[in-house]
Design a protein around this motif. Structure first.
Motif, mmCIF file in Angstrom:
data_model
loop_
_atom_site.group_PDB
_atom_site.id
_atom_site.type_symbol
_atom_site.label_atom_id
_atom_site.label_comp_id
_atom_site.label_asym_id
_atom_site.label_seq_id
_atom_site.Cartn_x
_atom_site.Cartn_y
_atom_site.Cartn_z
ATOM 1 N N ILE A 28 0.841 -1.203 0.000
ATOM 2 C CA ILE A 28 0.000 0.000 0.000
ATOM 3 C C ILE A 28 0.875 1.251 0.000
ATOM 4 C CG2 ILE A 28 -1.684 1.326 1.348
ATOM 5 C CD1 ILE A 28 -2.907 -1.343 2.241
ATOM 6 N N ASP A 29 1.980 1.209 0.745
ATOM 7 C CA ASP A 29 2.921 2.338 0.746
ATOM 8 C C ASP A 29 3.488 2.574 -0.658
ATOM 9 O OD1 ASP A 29 2.498 2.643 3.436
ATOM 10 O OD2 ASP A 29 4.356 1.634 4.059
ATOM 11 N N GLN A 30 3.873 1.496 -1.316
ATOM 12 C CA GLN A 30 4.394 1.621 -2.682
ATOM 13 C C GLN A 30 3.325 2.162 -3.634
ATOM 14 O OE1 GLN A 30 6.721 -1.779 -4.266
ATOM 15 N NE2 GLN A 30 6.637 -2.613 -2.183
ATOM 16 N N ALA A 31 2.081 1.696 -3.444
ATOM 17 C CA ALA A 31 0.986 2.156 -4.296
ATOM 18 C C ALA A 31 0.757 3.653 -4.112
ATOM 19 C CB ALA A 31 -0.287 1.374 -3.969
ATOM 20 N N PHE A 32 0.846 4.136 -2.850
ATOM 21 C CA PHE A 32 0.673 5.570 -2.602
ATOM 22 C C PHE A 32 1.732 6.383 -3.346
ATOM 23 C CE2 PHE A 32 1.999 9.300 -0.104
ATOM 24 C CZ PHE A 32 0.855 10.086 -0.289
ATOM 25 N N ARG A 38 0.001 11.347 -9.596
ATOM 26 C CA ARG A 38 -0.973 11.506 -10.675
ATOM 27 C C ARG A 38 -2.206 12.301 -10.257
ATOM 28 N NH1 ARG A 38 -0.343 5.608 -11.491
ATOM 29 N NH2 ARG A 38 -2.476 5.386 -10.711
ATOM 30 N N VAL A 39 -2.353 12.581 -8.944
ATOM 31 C CA VAL A 39 -3.587 13.220 -8.475
ATOM 32 C C VAL A 39 -3.408 14.719 -8.328
ATOM 33 C CG1 VAL A 39 -4.346 11.140 -7.298
ATOM 34 C CG2 VAL A 39 -3.020 12.836 -6.041
ATOM 35 N N ASN A 40 -4.505 15.443 -8.489
ATOM 36 C CA ASN A 40 -4.537 16.893 -8.296
ATOM 37 C C ASN A 40 -5.360 17.218 -7.055
ATOM 38 O OD1 ASN A 40 -3.105 17.852 -10.669
ATOM 39 N ND2 ASN A 40 -4.856 17.076 -11.866
ATOM 40 N N VAL A 41 -4.729 17.874 -6.100
ATOM 41 C CA VAL A 41 -5.403 18.339 -4.886
ATOM 42 C C VAL A 41 -5.110 19.826 -4.736
ATOM 43 C CG1 VAL A 41 -5.575 18.149 -2.381
ATOM 44 C CG2 VAL A 41 -5.240 16.087 -3.767
ATOM 45 N N PRO A 42 -6.134 20.665 -4.728
ATOM 46 C CA PRO A 42 -5.911 22.115 -4.598
ATOM 47 C C PRO A 42 -5.016 22.452 -3.406
ATOM 48 C CG PRO A 42 -8.223 21.661 -5.061
ATOM 49 C CD PRO A 42 -7.571 20.347 -4.809
ATOM 50 N N GLY A 43 -4.040 23.302 -3.651
ATOM 51 C CA GLY A 43 -3.129 23.741 -2.589
ATOM 52 C C GLY A 43 -1.856 22.929 -2.488
ATOM 53 N N PHE A 44 -1.785 21.835 -3.288
ATOM 54 C CA PHE A 44 -0.584 20.988 -3.237
ATOM 55 C C PHE A 44 -0.080 20.722 -4.651
ATOM 56 C CE2 PHE A 44 -3.050 19.930 0.525
ATOM 57 C CZ PHE A 44 -2.091 20.004 1.541
ATOM 58 N N ARG A 45 1.247 20.705 -4.787
ATOM 59 C CA ARG A 45 1.838 20.319 -6.058
ATOM 60 C C ARG A 45 1.720 18.802 -6.240
ATOM 61 N NH1 ARG A 45 7.364 21.173 -6.072
ATOM 62 N NH2 ARG A 45 7.405 21.604 -3.833
ATOM 63 N N LYS A 46 1.718 18.371 -7.513
ATOM 64 C CA LYS A 46 1.648 16.932 -7.781
ATOM 65 C C LYS A 46 2.795 16.213 -7.108
ATOM 66 C CE LYS A 46 -0.952 16.250 -12.055
ATOM 67 N NZ LYS A 46 -0.923 15.719 -13.441
ATOM 68 N N GLY A 47 2.460 15.118 -6.454
ATOM 69 C CA GLY A 47 3.485 14.327 -5.781
ATOM 70 C C GLY A 47 3.782 14.790 -4.380
ATOM 71 N N LYS A 48 3.191 15.913 -3.956
ATOM 72 C CA LYS A 48 3.493 16.474 -2.629
ATOM 73 C C LYS A 48 2.300 16.433 -1.682
ATOM 74 C CE LYS A 48 7.690 17.521 -3.819
ATOM 75 N NZ LYS A 48 8.832 16.776 -3.232
ATOM 76 N N VAL A 49 1.262 15.715 -2.052
ATOM 77 C CA VAL A 49 0.082 15.614 -1.185
ATOM 78 C C VAL A 49 0.406 14.720 0.017
ATOM 79 C CG1 VAL A 49 -2.344 14.949 -1.041
ATOM 80 C CG2 VAL A 49 -1.415 15.850 -3.193
ATOM 81 N N PRO A 50 0.227 15.194 1.245
ATOM 82 C CA PRO A 50 0.481 14.353 2.427
ATOM 83 C C PRO A 50 -0.418 13.119 2.415
ATOM 84 C CG PRO A 50 0.281 16.651 3.064
ATOM 85 C CD PRO A 50 -0.153 16.568 1.627
ATOM 86 N N SER A 56 -7.893 10.935 3.391
ATOM 87 C CA SER A 56 -9.156 11.546 3.811
ATOM 88 C C SER A 56 -9.991 11.970 2.596
ATOM 89 C CB SER A 56 -8.896 12.754 4.710
ATOM 90 O OG SER A 56 -8.230 13.782 3.988
ATOM 91 N N ARG A 57 -9.311 12.334 1.513
ATOM 92 C CA ARG A 57 -10.014 12.791 0.309
ATOM 93 C C ARG A 57 -10.446 11.633 -0.585
ATOM 94 N NH1 ARG A 57 -10.273 17.799 -2.199
ATOM 95 N NH2 ARG A 57 -10.676 17.766 -4.451
ATOM 96 N N PHE A 58 -9.563 10.651 -0.766
ATOM 97 C CA PHE A 58 -9.842 9.565 -1.710
ATOM 98 C C PHE A 58 -10.116 8.222 -1.034
ATOM 99 C CE2 PHE A 58 -7.023 12.555 -3.937
ATOM 100 C CZ PHE A 58 -7.827 12.890 -5.011
ATOM 101 N N GLY A 59 -9.700 8.091 0.222
ATOM 102 C CA GLY A 59 -9.859 6.821 0.917
ATOM 103 C C GLY A 59 -8.703 5.879 0.659
#
Length: 433
Positions: A28-32, A38-50, A56-59
């Motif tokens: 699961i860690d590797q999958a994250f 590849r994901v877009n989250v407002p306020g964060f650059r790609k690859g930098k989402v905690p 909490s956003r995607f499950g």
């Protein structure tokens, strides 16, 4: 990881596999790490989402499929090693449990190599073969060499005959409409080769250079293109050129041209000796084939359909490669032969089934007789290949290992040793009192 298996059908087993919760966490860690880029989250650059924001956003469940894809190939491979199961087809996978904090459980339904019940394979009697070269065989070989060294000469006057090569333009029509794939320009066709639709080539016999002709044929009922099958067609043909073979005379000059000998008599003696050597090899190959066929006929085995289909796939690829060397492709072959892939596969099925059966029986005999291939024998084979291809044996070994073909070479050597074992333990029927 743990794995257990049970037989559920003839040649089918079910493997139960459990992968530890710790390995699931790592996957699961590797999958994250793979998904977060590849994901877009407002306020964060790609690859930098905690990680916490992502979950909490995607499950965390959004990572499960990628994690399974990471874990499954290795887990399945390890399960095969642990259970000793030998698959012959892709498995059917049923995921029973996958969740954060739990182990990963799955079932694999696998078609496996069948068990072979051997019959008697020692002391098989094979009739003796004659390797003497007759005058007729020598004459036939000389004629073949004449044909090989013949010149194709353009026929300036006269009509095309069977055996001639004609250069033609053609366009086919059905119900007055041109159809796709039915045209070509300056196509070379040997009359009598039977490479076109039945009746096409015969109607070109008697034409002269510059002639036009409407060739009327009927497509075979089993023709691969349904829109053409069984339908009458007209091919508008223009004949550009006629070429005919000019055979060289069988004399001393011919011998000098095709060999190192000065006279035809000397060449014929040498050719006869080479023909005998060829017949010796062919007879030995025929003997080995007969021995394997006889051993296979005495064995009992239920071959999985998957093994036959895989062998048909191999034969089809080999056939496609061979016709490519002749300047054709499968589409053209189907067009001219009136077959489709299904019909061709059907023709190949019998050979495929026989090849699979023979290999299974040889493998079973090798196990029964503890026939193995030593490292010295592998090195000897590499040295033989080195001489053949003029490349260092070490380089060839690297190529085999890099391509994952070294084990295939060992299997081939083991089959050859097993065939030799059958030959060494057989009898020539004429010698049996």
């Amino acid at each position: 990881m743990t794995a257990t298996w049970e037989k559920i059908e003839t040649n089918v087993v079910s493997i139960d596999v459990e992968v530890s919760a710790e390995q699931v966490k790592d996957a699961i860690d590797q999958a994250f790490k793979k998904v977060v880029g590849r994901v877009n989250v407002p306020g964060f650059r790609k690859g930098k989402v905690p990680r916490s924001i992502f979950e909490s956003r995607f499950g965390v469940e959004s990572l499960y499929q990628d994690a399974i894809d990471i874990l499954l190939p290795t887990a399945y491979s390890d399960a095969l090693k642990e259970t000793g199961v030998e698959p012959v087809d892709r498995p059917e996978i049923d995921v029973e449990q996958f969740s954060k904090g739990q182990s990963f459980k799955f079932k694999a339904k696998v078609t496996v190599k069948p068990e072979v019940k051997l019959g008697e394979y020692k002391g098989i009697e094979i009739p003796a073969a004659n390797s003497e070269v007759s005058e007729e065989e020598l004459a036939a070989e000389l004629e073949r060499l004449q044909q090989r060294h013949a010149e194709l000469v353009v026929v300036e006057e006269g009509a095309a005959d069977k055996g001639d090569t004609v250069v033609i333009d053609f366009e086919g029509f059905v119900d007055g409409e041109a159809f796709e794939g039915g045209q070509a320009e300056r196509y070379s066709l040997e009359l009598g080769s039977n490479s076109f639709i039945p009746g096409f080539e015969d109607q070109l016999i008697g034409l002269a250079t510059g002639d036009f002709k409407d060739v009327e044929v009927t497509f075979p009922e089993e023709y691969h293109a349904e829109n053409l099958a069984g339908k009458p067609a007209v091919f508008k043909v223009k004949l550009h050129e006629i070429k005919r073979k000019n055979l060289p005379a069988l004399d001393d000059e011919f011998a000098k041209d095709v060999s190192e000998f000065d006279t035809l008599d000397e060449y014929k003696q040498d050719l006869s000796a080479k023909l005998k050597e060829r017949k010796d090899k062919e007879n030995e190959q025929a003997r080995e084939t007969a021995l394997v066929d006889a051993a296979a006929a005495k064995a009992e085995v239920e071959i999985p359909e998957a093994m036959i289909n895989t062998e048909v796939d191999f034969l089809l690829r080999d056939f496609e490669n061979r016709i490519k060397q002749q300047g054709l492709n499968m589409e053209l072959y189907f067009q001219f032969s009136g077959q489709d892939e299904a019909a061709l596969r059907g023709q190949m099925r019998s050979d495929a089934e026989k090849r699979v059966l023979n290999n299974l029986v040889l493998d079973a005999i090798a196990k029964q007789e503890s026939i193995e291939v030593s490292e010295d024998e592998v090195n000897e084979e590499l040295e033989n290949l080195s001489k053949m291809y003029n490349r260092p044996a070490s380089e060839l070994r690297d190529i085999f290992e890099r391509n994952g073909n070294l084990d295939n070479m060992k299997e081939d050597l083991k089959l050859r040793k097993t065939i030799k074992f059958l030959s060494d333990n057989s009898k020539v029927a004429s010698e049996v009192a």
